[in-house]
Design an enzyme around this catalytic site. Sequence first.
Site, short mmCIF file in Angstrom:
data_model
loop_
_atom_site.label_atom_id
_atom_site.label_comp_id
_atom_site.label_asym_id
_atom_site.label_seq_id
_atom_site.Cartn_x
_atom_site.Cartn_y
_atom_site.Cartn_z
N GLU A 298 8.62 10.97 -8.38
CA GLU A 298 9.00 10.69 -9.76
C GLU A 298 7.76 10.16 -10.48
O GLU A 298 7.02 9.35 -9.92
CB GLU A 298 10.12 9.62 -9.78
CG GLU A 298 10.56 9.23 -11.18
CD GLU A 298 11.68 8.16 -11.17
OE1 GLU A 298 11.89 7.50 -10.14
OE2 GLU A 298 12.33 8.03 -12.22
N HIS B 208 12.86 8.92 -2.95
CA HIS B 208 11.67 9.31 -3.71
C HIS B 208 10.73 8.13 -3.90
O HIS B 208 11.10 6.98 -3.67
CB HIS B 208 12.02 9.93 -5.08
CG HIS B 208 12.73 9.02 -6.04
ND1 HIS B 208 14.09 8.93 -6.16
CD2 HIS B 208 12.24 8.15 -6.96
CE1 HIS B 208 14.41 8.06 -7.10
NE2 HIS B 208 13.31 7.56 -7.60
CO CO Z 1 13.35 6.32 -9.34
#
Ligand code: CO
Length: 134
Positions: free
Chosen positions: A130, A79
Amino acid sequence: MIGRLNHVAIAVPDLETAAEQYRGALGATVGSPQNEPSHGVTVIFVELPNTKIELLSPLGENSPINGFLEKNPSGGIHHLCYEVEDILMARDHLKATGARVLGTGEPRIGAHGKPVLFLHPKDFNGCLVELEQI
Ligand code: CO
């Protein structure tokens, strides 16, 4: 709305080997392993001048990283984390645009002790995103 790239997270099959590669071959400043039982991961942060690399390995049988490493046995980018000033405002704005927030939709405390949320990768070009409130 989003600010700096806080970190790029890489899922790795062997945390110590990956940490040693960043420390030795790449000559980076590498932190110590931190267990994050509530997220099912052990992380090591690599400090770069302009961002961080989060080396991620599974912690426990229900770790969200297990399935990723089954599909990507040699590891891979897991991510990207972008900073936001107000995570609830960011969440509500994103939901209004049709983006899906993972989990309960409520921020959880991430690896830096700050509130985080994850956005569905299918809504962001195949990339898990995120958000971290700074
Ligand atoms: Co992270």
